[in-house]
Design a protein around this motif. Structure first.
Motif, PDB file in Angstrom:
ATOM      1  N   UNK A 173     -18.094  12.037  15.931  1.00 12.95           N
ATOM      2  CA  UNK A 173     -17.083  11.279  15.182  1.00 12.95           C
ATOM      3  C   UNK A 173     -15.784  11.194  15.965  1.00 12.95           C
ATOM      4  N   UNK A 174     -15.455  12.326  16.628  1.00  8.59           N
ATOM      5  CA  UNK A 174     -14.227  12.352  17.416  1.00  8.59           C
ATOM      6  C   UNK A 174     -14.326  11.379  18.590  1.00  8.59           C
TER       7      UNK A 174
ATOM      8  N   UNK B 174     -16.230   8.663  18.865  1.00 12.17           N
ATOM      9  CA  UNK B 174     -16.633   7.285  18.610  1.00 12.17           C
ATOM     10  C   UNK B 174     -15.578   6.198  18.824  1.00 12.17           C
ATOM     11  N   UNK B 175     -14.322   6.387  18.323  1.00 10.09           N
ATOM     12  CA  UNK B 175     -13.367   5.287  18.521  1.00 10.09           C
ATOM     13  C   UNK B 175     -13.197   5.019  20.014  1.00 10.09           C
ATOM     14  N   UNK B 176     -13.187   3.790  20.392  1.00 17.62           N
ATOM     15  CA  UNK B 176     -12.994   3.369  21.785  1.00 17.62           C
ATOM     16  C   UNK B 176     -14.131   3.802  22.708  1.00 17.62           C
ATOM     17  N   UNK B 177     -15.285   4.088  22.168  1.00 21.44           N
ATOM     18  CA  UNK B 177     -16.378   4.509  23.053  1.00 21.44           C
ATOM     19  C   UNK B 177     -17.184   3.277  23.476  1.00 21.44           C
ATOM     20  N   UNK B 178     -17.841   3.358  24.641  1.00 27.64           N
ATOM     21  CA  UNK B 178     -18.686   2.234  25.060  1.00 27.64           C
ATOM     22  C   UNK B 178     -19.921   2.089  24.181  1.00 27.64           C
ATOM     23  N   UNK B 179     -20.609   0.958  24.342  1.00 28.74           N
ATOM     24  CA  UNK B 179     -21.725   0.629  23.453  1.00 28.74           C
ATOM     25  C   UNK B 179     -22.814   1.690  23.425  1.00 28.74           C
ATOM     26  N   UNK B 180     -23.146   2.202  24.641  1.00 25.81           N
ATOM     27  CA  UNK B 180     -24.306   3.098  24.646  1.00 25.81           C
ATOM     28  C   UNK B 180     -24.061   4.345  23.806  1.00 25.81           C
ATOM     29  N   UNK B 181     -22.813   4.831  23.762  1.00 25.17           N
ATOM     30  CA  UNK B 181     -22.520   6.002  22.929  1.00 25.17           C
ATOM     31  C   UNK B 181     -22.649   5.621  21.455  1.00 25.17           C
TER      32      UNK B 181
ATOM     33  N   UNK C  26     -16.278  14.777  36.575  1.00 28.91           N
ATOM     34  CA  UNK C  26     -15.242  14.125  35.759  1.00 28.91           C
ATOM     35  C   UNK C  26     -14.890  15.033  34.599  1.00 28.91           C
ATOM     36  N   UNK C  27     -14.010  15.975  34.844  1.00 20.30           N
ATOM     37  CA  UNK C  27     -13.692  16.937  33.806  1.00 20.30           C
ATOM     38  C   UNK C  27     -12.917  16.256  32.683  1.00 20.30           C
ATOM     39  N   UNK C  28     -13.319  16.551  31.418  1.00 21.38           N
ATOM     40  CA  UNK C  28     -12.560  16.073  30.266  1.00 21.38           C
ATOM     41  C   UNK C  28     -12.696  14.606  29.954  1.00 21.38           C
ATOM     42  N   UNK C  29     -13.525  13.895  30.675  1.00 20.28           N
ATOM     43  CA  UNK C  29     -13.664  12.460  30.386  1.00 20.28           C
ATOM     44  C   UNK C  29     -14.596  12.265  29.188  1.00 20.28           C
ATOM     45  N   UNK C  30     -14.664  11.013  28.746  1.00 21.15           N
ATOM     46  CA  UNK C  30     -15.522  10.691  27.616  1.00 21.15           C
ATOM     47  C   UNK C  30     -16.998  10.978  27.948  1.00 21.15           C
ATOM     48  N   UNK C  31     -17.380  10.589  29.172  1.00 20.74           N
ATOM     49  CA  UNK C  31     -18.751  10.809  29.622  1.00 20.74           C
ATOM     50  C   UNK C  31     -19.094  12.285  29.608  1.00 20.74           C
ATOM     51  N   UNK C  32     -18.124  13.113  30.022  1.00 20.11           N
ATOM     52  CA  UNK C  32     -18.345  14.565  30.065  1.00 20.11           C
ATOM     53  C   UNK C  32     -18.581  15.098  28.659  1.00 20.11           C
ATOM     54  N   UNK C  33     -17.719  14.647  27.727  1.00 22.33           N
ATOM     55  CA  UNK C  33     -17.854  15.061  26.330  1.00 22.33           C
ATOM     56  C   UNK C  33     -19.236  14.675  25.798  1.00 22.33           C
ATOM     57  N   UNK C  34     -19.608  13.439  26.088  1.00 18.02           N
ATOM     58  CA  UNK C  34     -20.889  12.927  25.605  1.00 18.02           C
ATOM     59  C   UNK C  34     -22.056  13.708  26.200  1.00 18.02           C
ATOM     60  N   UNK C  35     -21.949  14.023  27.486  1.00 16.51           N
ATOM     61  CA  UNK C  35     -23.050  14.754  28.124  1.00 16.51           C
ATOM     62  C   UNK C  35     -23.207  16.130  27.498  1.00 16.51           C
ATOM     63  N   UNK C  36     -22.065  16.716  27.091  1.00 19.69           N
ATOM     64  CA  UNK C  36     -22.137  18.029  26.437  1.00 19.69           C
ATOM     65  C   UNK C  36     -22.892  17.901  25.100  1.00 19.69           C
TER      66      UNK C  36
END
Lengths: 646, 329
Positions: free
Chosen positions: A330-331, A333-340, A302-312
């Motif tokens: 910080x970037x 955080x808005x609209x992120x799921x609970x676990x993040x 999943x390139x460029x997804x929120x999960x990808x960003x978080x995993x990085x």
């Protein structure tokens, strides 16, 4: 009518033509044992043949984990085994008067009545009773040593006697033989009774323990453990995984549940980034290399997804600068799921950015599962920011909804936190809740060092200088906590050097724990000479600034240096703390005094502007920030006041 | 304890072929052991890895789900559990997969649906496992579904999986060989031994279907010797020594030779019935039965072929020997 003596073959048969035939002698117990062994050797293949189909089914049941059928079939197989054994013996006795083993040893089972052969019912009865005696550990067999005609119960009940056709036989047992046999039986019976009693006692105790713990232990079932509303049927695998990851982030999910949920997601969609993220979390503590591979895979699918960003962020967390990580978080955080969000809370709490923690928690979901985590972090952050009243409002509104068991944990850490600076900081509410809770059932509840330590510290605060260390439940505590109390006691009795040695041992223990930190703090506060302080200062500087207890140690060091009038060292330690985001007002006031005394006037000024009381002075001055303390008459009196307080 | 004890047990000069077979077994064991130990430890590392087994179980479950008809019903219901994410079942199925020739052949090409990472590491380890099979003596010399030929049916008889396996087989070989070789004659004894071994392999293949787990050991051939013995001495009594807790503690007993047939067939048939084919077992009962039947058949055929008063020629010259062995009626 007078019955003839069945054993007296000579007299009863003296008139028959067979009178000259010698009556067979009694079989020796040795031969009978040997015959049993031979019978056993013959029966093993026969029995295994009979039981083979059952064994096949049993194996399958065992592999399939089908407990009910396994037990059912086992009982069935045992009954069959019993029947087969009975049939084997009874048939051979009926046809040949002896089992194959007995024939080999030339023994024979004959009726005590003078007739040709045994009846089938006698054979059957003898076999059944024989097998029942086997089930009784073979104890009744020992009657061959004590019975007059060497007839154990199975012989007596079926009116039989075992004789030998060999040239040697045995007589009735002598008095001594009888005595030894009876003694042996009694000894074995007593031993068995004792053994049985002991086992029963153990089992009862185990059961009791299990009953007690079954309430508190979380069940293995993953869906129940989450404690969420019973919407689990409707939710999809992805939602379930997100929930498990939220639980994992607040430190409540079992890794096996997380892994199960992740596997489920991956089975439905092998290209799900979330699934790989979950797998990576689940494996983090088991196999770090494998966990990293999963993290890398997230960006591949999943390139460029929120999960990808978080995993990085997660994969570089240990390596790169925490400022960068904070920025990217910080970037995200808005609209992120609970676990993040929860993960971010942990990160910001660790780097002591408490304002950000509070901000994130504002938008966090308030489900009962996460309540403790949210409460703990919010409370601790407020305390760290010096907003004590606010913290207590939150605590009060929350603690009402909890049961006693649930209250204990938050009450203990809150109490612990408040006490960390001084006994003077003890605030009534949470510590009162805690003391009320533990009174009466200390022994059950205080089995963790954390709770015990809290209790010890409350007691030492109650009774001023650590005199209340008399802990009645000390033996229930973990070993480290016991040693800690021991050291405290020694110190009280003015045995300083052994107390110090014990504490040093505790402080150096490789396993980081509450006691570990506590021991280090105690060591610093017990130190008296300047060299000791500089030694501790060097040690402290080498520690990880974001580790637990680092701030507490630093603060105590600062105070110690100040009390020795060594303000420059005190200032250095304070600056270290300040650089690592320690900004509580209490601390700042202290730091200002240290900077001022050590002639770091500019720094003192800088810190002064961050205090709430500096507001007044800003108004007193002409609307601009004052450049030196000489412009602030109020500061002089403030300074005098605080200096005295040191 | 009741064990056969024949007169010539300690007369080694009369049994060159038996000693030759023993020596061959021993040499093979010694030569092969370093490679065996090396590859066996590596294989066990892989096979006992939970994650490897779990992925393998999930893969196998997917294979089973795709073509349910080809598999045992127990395997199908186990695979359903695995598909419900039961990790214990996945490990069990992963272990069972190793015994399934279908899986071992096609697993690497099967399109696995799920976690890429664990599949990649499974594939890597499975590759290592497959490579190890080319080095492991049990796989190169043993008889298995992967390597099913008359050469392996011959070589597997001389490979053993461990010292105790070798020792027990060789002890029985000496017990039987010391009597049978002089009775049947060396060459016939050797032929009987080798053919029984091969018969055992094919019997194993026929009855329970060859598995990827290789068949090794001399026991099939030795069972053949037992079959030959029971034919050669049918209707007569053989000498056994017994060790029992009686007054005399030990002694001899003459028992009918069909005792062998009854005893061993009961054990092996029971073993054969109680092991499900998909579960497998440590002892190849089917091979034992196959070997026994082959040996019996060869001995029977030889009786008809020679038609020489029920005994091979050489034995007729040795009546004294037979008299001491078989109880006169």
């Amino acid at each position: 009518m007078v019955h003839p003596d069945p054993f007296d073959h000579n007299s009863t048969e003296s008139n028959t033509p067979k009178a000259h035939v010698r009556a067979p002698a009694l079989a020796s117990p040795q031969d009978r044992l040997a015959a049993t062994v031979v019978d056993y050797l013959i029966m093993v293949p026969l029995m295994s043949l009979v039981l083979a189909p059952w064994k096949r089914v049993l194996q399958a049941d065992l592999v399939m984990g089908d407990d009910f059928y396994f037990h059912f079939q086992t009982i069935l197989a045992l009954i069959l085994l019993f029947l087969a054994g009975v049939l084997y013996q009874a048939t051979f006795l009926w046809f040949r008067g002896a089992t194959p083993g007995k024939r080999l040893l030339r023994l024979e089972v004959i009726s005590i009545w003078p007739r040709q052969r045994l009846t089938f019912s006698e054979c059957l009865l003898r076999s059944v009773v024989w097998w029942i005696e086997v089930l009784l550990c073979g104890l009744p067999f020992l009657a061959v040593f004590s019975n007059y005609k060497r007839r154990p119960f199975h012989d007596r009940i079926s009116d039989t006697v075992v004789v030998t056709h060999r040239w040697y036989g045995v007589r009735s047992p002598s008095i001594m033989e009888k005595g030894i046999a009876k003694g042996a039986v009694h000894a074995v019976v007593v031993f068995l009774i004792l053994l049985g009693g002991f086992n029963a006692y153990q089992t009862l105790r185990e059961l009791h323990k299990q009953m007690a713990s079954s309430d508190s232990l979380a069940s293995d079932d993953c869906s129940e453990e989450s404690g969420m509303e019973s919407s689990s049927e409707a939710e999809s695998a992805g939602q379930k995984l997100e929930r498990e990851m939220g639980l994992f982030a607040v430190g409540q999910a079992a890794t096996n549940c997380l892994e199960k949920a992740a596997d489920q997601v991956l089975a439905e969609n092998p290209d799900s980034g979330l699934g790989y993220l979950g797998k990576s979390f689940a494996l983090a503590s088991v196999d770090a290399a494998q966990s990293d591979k999963y993290l890398d895979e997230v960006c591949k699918v999943e390139k460029g997804s929120q999960g990808c960003e978080f995993s990085r962020i997660v994969s570089t967390w240990n390596k790169s600068d925490w400022r960068e990580i904070s920025d990217s978080l910080r970037k995200l955080l808005p609209k992120s799921p609970d676990y993040i969000k929860f993960w971010a809370v942990r990160h910001f709490f660790k780097i002591r950015d408490y304002t950000k923690v509070l901000e994130i928690l504002q938008s966090a979901p308030m489900s009962p599962t996460y309540a403790n985590f949210v409460l703990e972090n919010r409370f601790k952050s407020l305390l760290a920011l010096g907003q004590v009243d606010q913290a207590h409002i939150i605590f009060e509104t929350h603690i009402e909804h909890l049961t006693d068991d649930q209250k204990l944990e938050p009450a203990s850490w809150m109490c612990n936190e408040e006490l960390s600076d001084s006994c003077g900081a003890v605030l009534p509410l949470s510590c009162k809740v805690f003391s009320d809770l533990i009174r009466g059932h200390e022994e059950e509840m205080l089995t963790t060092s954390n709770l015990a330590l809290t209790d010890i510290r409350i007691k030492s605060c109650d009774s001023e200088e650590e005199t209340g260390i008399d802990v009645p439940y000390v033996h229930q505590l973990p070993q480290q906590a016991q040693l800690y109390i021991e050291a405290l006691k020694l110190h009280l009795q003015n045995k300083t050097s052994p107390a110090k040695k014990m504490m040093e041992k505790l402080a150096e223990s490789p396993k980081p724990s509450v006691i570990n930190i506590e021991a280090r703090v105690k060591l610093i506060s017990w130190a008296s000479s300047t060299e000791d302080f500089s030694k501790f200062y060097d040690l402290w500087k080498r520690e990880d600034p974001f580790s637990a207890g680092w701030v507490r140690e630093g603060k105590i060091l600062m105070k110690k240096f100040s009390s020795l009038k060594n303000y420059s060292e005190s200032f250095n330690a304070g600056m270290d703390l300040y650089e690592h985001n320690v900004t509580a007002p209490e601390f700042l006031r202290f730091l200002i005094v240290a900077s001022y005394k050590s002639n770091h006037l500019q720094e003192a000024m800088h810190f002064w502007h961050q205090l709430p009381e500096s507001e007044f002075d800003l108004h007193a001055a002409t609307g601009r920030a004052p450049a030196s303390f000489n412009e602030l008459p109020a500061f002089q009196s403030w300074m005098r006041e605080h200096e005295a307080g040191l | 304890m009741i064990i056969p004890f024949f007169n010539d047990f300690l007369q080694w000069t009369r049994v060159p072929v038996t000693i030759g077979i023993f020596a061959l077994n021993l040499i093979v064991y010694i030569v092969v052991t370093p490679a065996y130990v090396n590859s066996q430890t590596q294989i066990e590392d892989i096979v006992n890895n939970d994650r490897f087994l779990k992925t393998q179980g999930q893969l196998f479950a997917q294979m089973i789900t795709k073509s349910k008809k080809h598999y045992d019903s127990a395997l199908v219901s186990l695979s359903e559990r695995v598909n419900d994410r039961n990790s214990d079942s996945a490990e069990i199925l992963g272990r069972l997969a190793m015994r399934n020739s279908e899986f071992m052949e096609h697993a690497q090409k099967f399109p696995y649906r799920g976690d890429h990472i664990s599949y990649a590491s499974w594939k890597k380890q499975f590759k290592i496992f497959a490579d190890l099979r080319d080095v492991h003596p049990n796989y190169t010399l043993g008889y298995s579904s992967v390597d099913k030929s008359w050469q392996t049916a011959l070589t597997y008889q001389f490979v053993h999986g461990g010292l105790s396996h070798l020792m027990i087989n060789m002890l029985v070989l000496f017990l039987l060989g010391s009597y049978l070789e002089p009775t049947l004659g060396g060459p016939f004894f050797l032929i009987c031994y080798i053919l029984s071994g091969m018969g055992a392999a094919f019997g194993f293949d026929l009855v329970s279907g060859a598995t990827p787990v290789p068949l090794v050991g001399a026991s099939g051939a030795i069972m053949g010797l037992l079959g030959a013995l029971s034919v050669a001495t049918w209707g007569k009594k053989l000498r056994f020594v017994w060790l029992l807790p009686t007054r005399a503690f030990t002694g001899f007993v003459w028992l009918p030779s069909w005792i062998f047939v009854a005893y061993l067939m009961a054990t092996d048939v029971a073993g054969l019935i109680e092991t499900s084919s998909w579960l497998g077992a440590g002892v190849a009962h089917a091979a034992h039965i196959g070997g026994f039947l082959t040996g019996t058949l060869i001995a029977l055929l030889s009786r008809f072929a020679w038609n020489s008063k029920h005994q091979p020629a050489r034995v007729l010259n040795r009546e004294l020997h037979l008299d001491s062995l078989i109880q006169p009626r």
